[in-house]
Scaffold this motif. Structure first.
Motif, PDB file in Angstrom:
ATOM      1  N   PHE A 212       0.831  -1.200   0.000  1.00  0.00           N
ATOM      2  CA  PHE A 212       0.000   0.000   0.000  1.00  0.00           C
ATOM      3  C   PHE A 212       0.870   1.256   0.000  1.00  0.00           C
ATOM      4  CE2 PHE A 212      -2.288   3.362   2.362  1.00  0.00           C
ATOM      5  CZ  PHE A 212      -3.361   3.531   1.502  1.00  0.00           C
ATOM      6  N   GLN A 216       1.398   4.555  -2.947  1.00  0.00           N
ATOM      7  CA  GLN A 216       1.212   5.967  -2.631  1.00  0.00           C
ATOM      8  C   GLN A 216       2.366   6.855  -3.072  1.00  0.00           C
ATOM      9  OE1 GLN A 216      -1.863   6.876  -1.486  1.00  0.00           O
ATOM     10  NE2 GLN A 216      -2.102   4.697  -1.915  1.00  0.00           N
ATOM     11  N   SER A 221      -1.771   9.448  -6.688  1.00  0.00           N
ATOM     12  CA  SER A 221      -2.319   8.466  -5.748  1.00  0.00           C
ATOM     13  C   SER A 221      -2.327   9.029  -4.335  1.00  0.00           C
ATOM     14  CB  SER A 221      -1.483   7.181  -5.787  1.00  0.00           C
ATOM     15  OG  SER A 221      -1.572   6.550  -7.043  1.00  0.00           O
ATOM     16  N   THR A 225      -5.602   9.674  -1.941  1.00  0.00           N
ATOM     17  CA  THR A 225      -5.647   9.111  -0.594  1.00  0.00           C
ATOM     18  C   THR A 225      -5.776  10.207   0.457  1.00  0.00           C
ATOM     19  OG1 THR A 225      -4.250   7.293  -1.362  1.00  0.00           O
ATOM     20  CG2 THR A 225      -4.454   7.563   1.010  1.00  0.00           C
ATOM     21  N   SER A 226      -5.167  11.363   0.214  1.00  0.00           N
ATOM     22  CA  SER A 226      -5.292  12.493   1.142  1.00  0.00           C
ATOM     23  C   SER A 226      -6.735  12.984   1.211  1.00  0.00           C
ATOM     24  CB  SER A 226      -4.367  13.641   0.710  1.00  0.00           C
ATOM     25  OG  SER A 226      -3.008  13.250   0.755  1.00  0.00           O
ATOM     26  N   VAL A 228      -9.353  11.137   0.686  1.00  0.00           N
ATOM     27  CA  VAL A 228     -10.058  10.108   1.460  1.00  0.00           C
ATOM     28  C   VAL A 228      -9.823  10.302   2.951  1.00  0.00           C
ATOM     29  CG1 VAL A 228     -10.186   7.632   1.951  1.00  0.00           C
ATOM     30  CG2 VAL A 228     -10.020   8.421  -0.413  1.00  0.00           C
ATOM     31  N   ALA A 229      -8.574  10.612   3.330  1.00  0.00           N
ATOM     32  CA  ALA A 229      -8.245  10.791   4.741  1.00  0.00           C
ATOM     33  C   ALA A 229      -8.935  12.010   5.337  1.00  0.00           C
ATOM     34  CB  ALA A 229      -6.728  10.923   4.907  1.00  0.00           C
ATOM     35  N   ASP A 241     -11.949   3.935  -2.289  1.00  0.00           N
ATOM     36  CA  ASP A 241     -10.958   3.115  -1.602  1.00  0.00           C
ATOM     37  C   ASP A 241      -9.602   3.245  -2.280  1.00  0.00           C
ATOM     38  OD1 ASP A 241      -9.571   1.281  -0.122  1.00  0.00           O
ATOM     39  OD2 ASP A 241     -10.614  -0.487  -0.900  1.00  0.00           O
ATOM     40  N   PRO A 242      -8.617   3.859  -1.620  1.00  0.00           N
ATOM     41  CA  PRO A 242      -7.289   3.985  -2.217  1.00  0.00           C
ATOM     42  C   PRO A 242      -6.472   2.712  -2.133  1.00  0.00           C
ATOM     43  CG  PRO A 242      -7.247   4.899  -0.017  1.00  0.00           C
ATOM     44  CD  PRO A 242      -8.682   4.485  -0.283  1.00  0.00           C
ATOM     45  N   ALA A 243      -6.980   1.719  -1.451  1.00  0.00           N
ATOM     46  CA  ALA A 243      -6.196   0.498  -1.191  1.00  0.00           C
ATOM     47  C   ALA A 243      -6.247  -0.463  -2.368  1.00  0.00           C
ATOM     48  CB  ALA A 243      -6.710  -0.190   0.065  1.00  0.00           C
ATOM     49  N   PRO A 262      -4.934   5.769   5.211  1.00  0.00           N
ATOM     50  CA  PRO A 262      -5.038   6.846   4.215  1.00  0.00           C
ATOM     51  C   PRO A 262      -4.225   8.094   4.560  1.00  0.00           C
ATOM     52  CG  PRO A 262      -7.186   5.871   4.612  1.00  0.00           C
ATOM     53  CD  PRO A 262      -6.258   5.272   5.633  1.00  0.00           C
ATOM     54  N   GLY A 265      -0.993   9.304   2.753  1.00  0.00           N
ATOM     55  CA  GLY A 265      -1.006  10.107   1.532  1.00  0.00           C
ATOM     56  C   GLY A 265      -0.602  11.540   1.790  1.00  0.00           C
TER      57      GLY A 265
END
Length: 289
Positions: A212, A216, A221, A225-226, A228-229, A241-243, A262, A265
Motif C-alpha cells: 500500500f 502511494q 495516488s 488518498t489524502s 479520502v483521509a 478506496d485507495p487500497a 489513508p 497520503g
C-alpha cells in the motif's frame, strides 16, 4: 529583488499567455461536462439516479488527478531551463538577488498560475454540479479545493525542480514527460513488480501491508488518498478506496501499521513538496551559467 517580486512577475507573464487560458478553458469544459455526465447520463440510460455530492467530488478528483500533471508540464517545464537556454537567467542574477530567491520565486509564481486556473475550473464545475444536484457541502468543497490547489502547487514544484536540473528545454521536456509516464501512467504496475521480485519471482497468495505504501509514491495516488483521509464520511458514502495495488486489493483500514492508513497520503505529498524543491535548488545553485 526578493522571491515575492520574482513570483509576481512570473505570474503576470504567465497570465498573459494564451496557453494558460487555453488550459483554463479546457479544464472548465471538462469540469462541467464531467459533472453533467456523472449526474445526468446514468438516468438517460434508464438507470436509477444515485448521484450524490460526495460522488461528484470523487468523480472530479479523478479528473484533476490527470489534468494537474499535464497542466504542470505545460506551465512549468521551461520555467528555468528556458531562461538558461536563452541566457536571460544571467540578466536576472545580475540584479541584487540570490539564486534561492530566483528559484523560490519561480516555484511560487508557477504554483500560483496553476492554482489560479485550477481554482476557476473547480468553482465552475462544482457550482454547476451542485445546481444539478440541488445540494452542496461547503466544508467539503473547501477541503477539496484547498487540497487540490496544494496538489497543483506540489506538482509545480516538481516540474520547476526538474527544469532546474538542465539548461536545455528539450531535456527539460524529456524529464517532465518521463516523470509523468513513470509516476502517473505506469505506476500501477510497479507495486506488483516490486512484490514479484522481492518474493523470489513469484506472487504470494496474500498481499503484504507495505505494498500500500508503494502505491502511494505516485503524487496523484497520494492526492486521492489524502482526500479520502480528510473527507472520510464522503469517501465511505461513495466507496472510495485507495487500497488498490496493481488490481489487487489491500485493506489498510484493517491493518495496524500507520503506513497503510489513508493519512500516509498526506505525508507523501509533503515529501513531494520538500524533496524536489531541495534537489532542484541544489542543482540550480551548483550550475555554471
Amino acid at each position: 529583488m526578493t522571491w515575492l517580486i520574482i513570483a509576481k512577475k512570473d505570474f503576470r507573464d504567465a497570465v498573459q499567455s494564451r496557453a494558460l487560458w487555453a488550459l483554463v478553458t479546457v479544464f472548465v469544459l471538462l469540469s462541467v461536462i464531467s459533472a453533467y455526465a456523472y449526474i445526468e447520463v446514468p438516468e438517460m440510460f434508464g438507470e436509477p439516479a444515485g448521484a450524490t455530492f460526495g460522488g461528484l467530488i470523487f468523480f472530479i478528483v479523478g479528473l484533476t488527478g490527470l489534468f494537474v500533471p499535464i497542466a504542470a508540464i505545460v506551465v512549468c517545464y521551461k520555467s528555468l531551463a528556458g531562461e538558461r537556454e536563452l541566457g536571460s537567467i544571467k540578466l536576472l542574477l545580475s540584479l541584487p538577488t540570490t539564486r534561492l530567491n530566483v528559484y523560490t520565486g519561480k516555484v511560487v509564481g508557477r504554483a500560483a498560475v496553476l492554482a489560479f486556473g485550477l481554482g476557476i475550473g473547480l468553482v465552475i464545475g462544482l457550482g454547476f454540479g451542485s445546481l444539478l444536484l440541488g445540494e452542496i457541502n461547503v466544508l467539503s468543497v473547501l477541503v477539496f479545493v484547498l487540497v487540490t490547489i496544494a496538489f497543483a502547487a506540489i506538482y509545480a514544484g516538481i516540474m520547476v525542480g526538474l527544469s532546474a536540473t538542465t539548461g536545455s528545454t528539450s531535456r527539460a521536456t524529456t524529464l517532465a514527460l518521463g516523470f509523468f509516464v513513470v509516476f502517473e501512467l505506469f505506476w500501477d504496475v510497479v507495486p506488483m513488480g516490486v512484490l514479484y521480485v522481492t518474493e523470489g519471482f513469484s506472487l504470494p497468495t496474500e498481499i503484504p501491508d507495505w505494498i500500500f505504501l508503494v502505491t502511494q509514491v505516485s503524487p496523484s495516488s497520494a492526492y486521492f488518498t489524502s482526500i479520502v483521509a480528510l473527507l472520510p464520511d464522503l469517501a465511505d458514502g461513495v466507496g472510495a478506496d485507495p487500497a488498490q495495488a496493481g488490481g489487487v486489493e489491500v485493506t489498510p483500514a484493517e491493518a495496524d501499521p500507520f503506513y497503510v492508513t489513508p493519512e500516509v497520503g498526506i505525508i507523501v505529498l509533503v515529501l513531494w513538496l520538500i524533496v524536489p524543491f531541495a534537489v532542484g535548488y541544489y542543482r540550480f545553485n551548483s550550475a555554471d551559467f
